[in-house]
Scaffold this active site. Structure first.
Site, PDB file in Angstrom:
ATOM      1  N   HIS A   1       2.221   6.746  -8.802  1.00  0.00           N
ATOM      2  CA  HIS A   1       0.995   6.129  -9.251  1.00  0.00           C
ATOM      3  C   HIS A   1      -0.735   6.580  -9.992  1.00  0.00           C
ATOM      4  O   HIS A   1      -2.111   6.417  -9.566  1.00  0.00           O
ATOM      5  CB  HIS A   1       0.385   5.652  -6.995  1.00  0.00           C
ATOM      6  CG  HIS A   1       0.518   7.294  -6.747  1.00  0.00           C
ATOM      7  ND1 HIS A   1       1.049   7.589  -5.984  1.00  0.00           N
ATOM      8  CD2 HIS A   1      -1.256   6.928  -5.954  1.00  0.00           C
ATOM      9  CE1 HIS A   1       0.811   8.103  -5.325  1.00  0.00           C
ATOM     10  NE2 HIS A   1      -0.363   8.245  -5.555  1.00  0.00           N
ATOM     11  N   ASP A   2      -0.279   7.956  -9.619  1.00  0.00           N
ATOM     12  CA  ASP A   2      -1.857   8.909 -10.325  1.00  0.00           C
ATOM     13  C   ASP A   2      -1.626   8.859 -11.458  1.00  0.00           C
ATOM     14  O   ASP A   2      -2.474   9.396 -12.123  1.00  0.00           O
ATOM     15  CB  ASP A   2      -1.873   9.924  -9.682  1.00  0.00           C
ATOM     16  CG  ASP A   2      -2.161  10.081  -8.565  1.00  0.00           C
ATOM     17  OD1 ASP A   2      -2.929   9.116  -8.009  1.00  0.00           O
ATOM     18  OD2 ASP A   2      -1.601  10.491  -7.168  1.00  0.00           O
TER      19      ASP A   2
ATOM     20  N   ASP B   1       0.438  14.352   1.440  1.00  0.00           N
ATOM     21  CA  ASP B   1      -0.933  14.274   0.047  1.00  0.00           C
ATOM     22  C   ASP B   1      -1.226  15.524  -0.644  1.00  0.00           C
ATOM     23  O   ASP B   1      -1.973  16.276   1.536  1.00  0.00           O
ATOM     24  CB  ASP B   1      -1.897  13.312   0.427  1.00  0.00           C
ATOM     25  CG  ASP B   1      -2.534  12.952  -0.395  1.00  0.00           C
ATOM     26  OD1 ASP B   1      -2.316  13.373  -1.886  1.00  0.00           O
ATOM     27  OD2 ASP B   1      -4.088  13.475  -0.503  1.00  0.00           O
TER      28      ASP B   1
ATOM     29  N   ASN C   1       1.342 -12.850   1.843  1.00  0.00           N
ATOM     30  CA  ASN C   1       0.375 -13.869   2.577  1.00  0.00           C
ATOM     31  C   ASN C   1      -0.815 -14.063   1.749  1.00  0.00           C
ATOM     32  O   ASN C   1      -1.799 -14.637   1.997  1.00  0.00           O
ATOM     33  CB  ASN C   1      -0.141 -13.416   4.240  1.00  0.00           C
ATOM     34  CG  ASN C   1      -0.842 -11.732   4.069  1.00  0.00           C
ATOM     35  OD1 ASN C   1      -0.999 -10.907   2.700  1.00  0.00           O
ATOM     36  ND2 ASN C   1      -1.680 -11.248   4.843  1.00  0.00           N
TER      37      ASN C   1
ATOM     38  N   ASP D   1       3.428  -9.446  -1.971  1.00  0.00           N
ATOM     39  CA  ASP D   1       2.513  -9.913  -1.422  1.00  0.00           C
ATOM     40  C   ASP D   1       2.729 -11.163  -0.408  1.00  0.00           C
ATOM     41  O   ASP D   1       3.704 -12.074  -0.815  1.00  0.00           O
ATOM     42  CB  ASP D   1       1.807 -10.693  -2.249  1.00  0.00           C
ATOM     43  CG  ASP D   1      -0.170 -11.683  -1.203  1.00  0.00           C
ATOM     44  OD1 ASP D   1       0.176 -11.731   0.172  1.00  0.00           O
ATOM     45  OD2 ASP D   1      -1.036 -12.038  -2.030  1.00  0.00           O
TER      46      ASP D   1
ATOM     47  N   GLU E   1       3.314  17.612  -1.480  1.00  0.00           N
ATOM     48  CA  GLU E   1       2.265  17.844  -3.445  1.00  0.00           C
ATOM     49  C   GLU E   1       1.638  18.925  -3.164  1.00  0.00           C
ATOM     50  O   GLU E   1       0.793  19.038  -2.578  1.00  0.00           O
ATOM     51  CB  GLU E   1       1.610  16.314  -3.649  1.00  0.00           C
ATOM     52  CG  GLU E   1       0.752  16.140  -5.135  1.00  0.00           C
ATOM     53  CD  GLU E   1       0.369  15.503  -5.131  1.00  0.00           C
ATOM     54  OE1 GLU E   1      -0.511  14.796  -5.716  1.00  0.00           O
ATOM     55  OE2 GLU E   1      -1.163  15.159  -3.701  1.00  0.00           O
TER      56      GLU E   1
ATOM     57  N   ASP F   1       2.285  -6.030   0.758  1.00  0.00           N
ATOM     58  CA  ASP F   1       2.639  -5.654   2.341  1.00  0.00           C
ATOM     59  C   ASP F   1       3.733  -5.610   2.780  1.00  0.00           C
ATOM     60  O   ASP F   1       4.054  -5.871   1.453  1.00  0.00           O
ATOM     61  CB  ASP F   1       1.877  -7.009   3.252  1.00  0.00           C
ATOM     62  CG  ASP F   1       2.288  -8.159   2.532  1.00  0.00           C
ATOM     63  OD1 ASP F   1       3.246  -8.350   3.251  1.00  0.00           O
ATOM     64  OD2 ASP F   1       1.467  -9.041   2.520  1.00  0.00           O
TER      65      ASP F   1
ATOM     66  N   ASP G   1       3.337   8.568   3.557  1.00  0.00           N
ATOM     67  CA  ASP G   1       2.403   9.528   2.775  1.00  0.00           C
ATOM     68  C   ASP G   1       1.707   9.834   3.978  1.00  0.00           C
ATOM     69  O   ASP G   1       1.190   9.416   5.028  1.00  0.00           O
ATOM     70  CB  ASP G   1       1.829   8.752   2.333  1.00  0.00           C
ATOM     71  CG  ASP G   1       1.133   9.355   0.884  1.00  0.00           C
ATOM     72  OD1 ASP G   1       1.179  10.846   0.720  1.00  0.00           O
ATOM     73  OD2 ASP G   1       1.909   9.426  -0.623  1.00  0.00           O
TER      74      ASP G   1
ATOM     75  N   ASP H   1      -2.976 -12.845  -0.253  1.00  0.00           N
ATOM     76  CA  ASP H   1      -4.330 -12.559  -0.182  1.00  0.00           C
ATOM     77  C   ASP H   1      -4.300 -12.087  -1.031  1.00  0.00           C
ATOM     78  O   ASP H   1      -5.616 -11.639  -2.031  1.00  0.00           O
ATOM     79  CB  ASP H   1      -4.547 -12.167   1.170  1.00  0.00           C
ATOM     80  CG  ASP H   1      -3.845 -10.453   1.118  1.00  0.00           C
ATOM     81  OD1 ASP H   1      -3.248 -10.269   0.306  1.00  0.00           O
ATOM     82  OD2 ASP H   1      -3.870 -10.135   2.084  1.00  0.00           O
TER      83      ASP H   1
END
Length: 531
Positions: A328-329, A203, A26, A24, A266, A32, A101, A28
């Site tokens: 990530h899955d 994907d 910024n 991160d 994929e 990013d 992606d 939040d």
């Protein structure tokens, strides 16, 4: 005859970044593009060759970016096109490649295309999506099940038809039989390739065309209620249709107009059907149909040997293999098999023939992460909570150091950090010569120094015990990889140490090889030349 030029991805290693969770910039609590740019020296120092970014397009984030509302822009959460241009320039300045992606199967229900499509039955974009009347007597058009559970069909009261969604109802499927859709998506690829990206991870590519008659999918006789509802049916008619291969070939031809670009598709299919996505030498498709077989295989030598041999045997002569142990899955590899075997898995991944893909944080050995119910975010979890298949545990922020919020952000991150982040972080592991991070760096350096580990031939050997043994060979160099997947010491080979010149790497402390593998030990051995 001129020797074939080896493309960068056959020697290279891909590193997946989940942008929300990398850095991160910024304040939040969400990662990013500027944050990724700030950490590029870390990525380059790992020894990888390319970065794959999970989606960064404008999105309502119903599925955290896989519901795209605009294919040719950047979501403000991550930055803007100027930030992207700075990032890609910084990536290329470090000798790295950048893959995006690409999400072609579906859009967000807030994409302007779908807003038009659902506005009326006679709208010009109605046929850009898949609309069907109710079944005779009422109800959904067929029995298809969303990958997130429940029917794949959503009723639209205003126009009196159902639309198809293979995932969430907020992700309506595009109609790739419509030539206008194909042209529009080609424009998207041109937009990003023209901006300098080095390729795409595509994907759910095997989903993009459905059987034209929309028949019911057959029941899966092996399904049990402890498995995701998606698997109650065999997706014979909703995925892997012949027409999708033609689209894959068109994408390949488009990418090749831009030079050495890479397409990773994929594809989640058995080996023989998976291999068809390479196409033919005359009509090639994606360069690398993504190979997930290691993620789901039982972790023992017999199963892994069968997976590796079946996959290798399925490949066409011109097809280049690839391997992945985390994403990530998928559950974290260290959570699934433990940290000791996660080192063995790293050695396996980085010494098999083919292109490896690493997932951020696996190089730190991040394992089980405790996520309180009130912090869970993944829609897949909420659709089928009893199955414990949520993906949040694989998407937690990168722990950079022991400062507040692990150096990821100055405020509370969007997901919790790994439980042991004060000690399991990049800064701590950089100081520890025996850390998982430095082990990964060593393996990656070996791949660069020894072409046998990247482009060399591969020969599986018979071994005793719960052991994988194979030889990689290139231009006179011979390397043997021995991996003990079990808790007992074993003498894996009848031929012992007489042919070993050096131990290049060990998952444990370095030691001379005496013919015995210790529990959880993996070794890369340099062998004497064959007589």
């Amino acid at each position: 005859m001129r020797e074939r030029q080896i493309p960068w991805w056959e020697r290279g290693v891909i590193y997946q970044i989940y942008p929300r969770s990398f850095q991160d910039s910024n304040d939040d609590g969400i990662g990013d593009l500027a944050g990724i740019e700030a950490r590029l020296d870390y990525v380059a120092a790992l020894g990888v060759d390319a970065i794959w970014l999970s989606p960064i397009y404008p999105s309502p984030m119903a599925d955290f970016g896989y519901d795209v509302a605009d294919y040719c822009d950047i979501d403000p959460i991550f930055g803007d096109l100027e930030a992207f241009d700075r990032l890609i320039a910084a990536v290329h300045a470090r000798g790295l490649k950048l893959l995006l992606d690409f999400v072609p199967n579906h859009t967000s229900d807030r994409h302007p295309w779908f807003i038009e499509s659902r506005s009326s039955r006679d709208n010009p974009k109605r046929d850009w999506y898949i609309w069907r009347d109710p079944a005779p007597g009422g109800g959904v058009p067929n029995n298809w099940i969303s990958d997130f559970g429940g029917s794949s069909w959503e009723w639209d009261e205003a126009t009196g038809q159902y639309y198809l969604h293979a995932f969430l109802k907020e992700q309506p499927d595009l109609n790739w039989r419509n030539p206008e859709v194909r042209a529009a998506m080609s424009d998207v690829l041109h937009f990003w390739l023209g901006r300098g990206v080095d390729g795409f991870r595509i994907d759910v590519l095997w989903h993009i065309v459905k059987h034209q008659a929309f028949p019911d999918n057959p029941l899966n006789p092996d399904w049990t209620p402890d498995v995701t509802e998606r698997d109650r049916l065999l997706q014979h008619f909703s995925t892997d249709q012949p027409e999708a291969h033609e689209i894959s070939a068109e994408m390949r031809a488009l990418a090749e107009d831009y030079g050495e670009r890479l397409l990773v598709g994929e594809i989640f299919l058995p080996a023989e059907r998976h291999a068809r996505w390479y196409g033919t030498p005359e009509r090639p498709q994606v360069h690398l149909p993504f190979n997930f077989h290691l993620i789901e295989s039982p972790w023992d030598a017999a199963h892994l040997r069968a997976v590796i041999e079946d996959y290798e045997a399925s490949l066409p002569g011109f097809g280049w293999p690839n391997w992945v142990i985390g994403s990530h899955d998928a559950p974290r590899i260290a959570a699934r098999i433990g940290e000791a075997q996660a080192r063995v898995a790293a050695m396996l991944l980085l010494t098999l023939r083919g292109t490896p893909t690493l997932y951020e944080g696996d190089e730190l050995g991040i394992g089980h992460v405790t996520i309180p119910p009130e912090r869970m975010r993944d829609p897949q979890h909420f659709r089928q909570p009893s199955l414990n298949i949520g993906r949040d545990r694989s998407r937690t922020p990168m722990p950079w150091d022991a400062s507040p919020h692990a150096g990821f952000s100055t405020c509370e991150p969007w997901l919790p950090l790994n439980d042991d982040w004060p000690t399991r972080n990049v800064a701590a592991q950089e100081r520890d010569p025996g850390s998982m991070l430095n082990f990964y760096r060593h393996l990656l350096a070996l791949r660069r120094a020894h072409p046998a580990l990247s482009v060399g031939s591969f020969t599986m050997e018979k071994a005793e015990g719960d052991v994988l043994s194979y030889v990689r060979q290139h231009e006179g160099e011979r390397l043997r990889v021995l991996l003990n997947l079990g808790p007992e010491p074993v003498q894996p080979l009848t031929r012992q140490a007489e042919s070993v010149r050096d131990v290049l790497a060990s998952t444990l402390q370095a030691r001379p090889y005496d013919g015995t593998l210790l529990p959880d030990e993996g070794l890369i051995l340099s062998l004497a030349p064959e007589a």
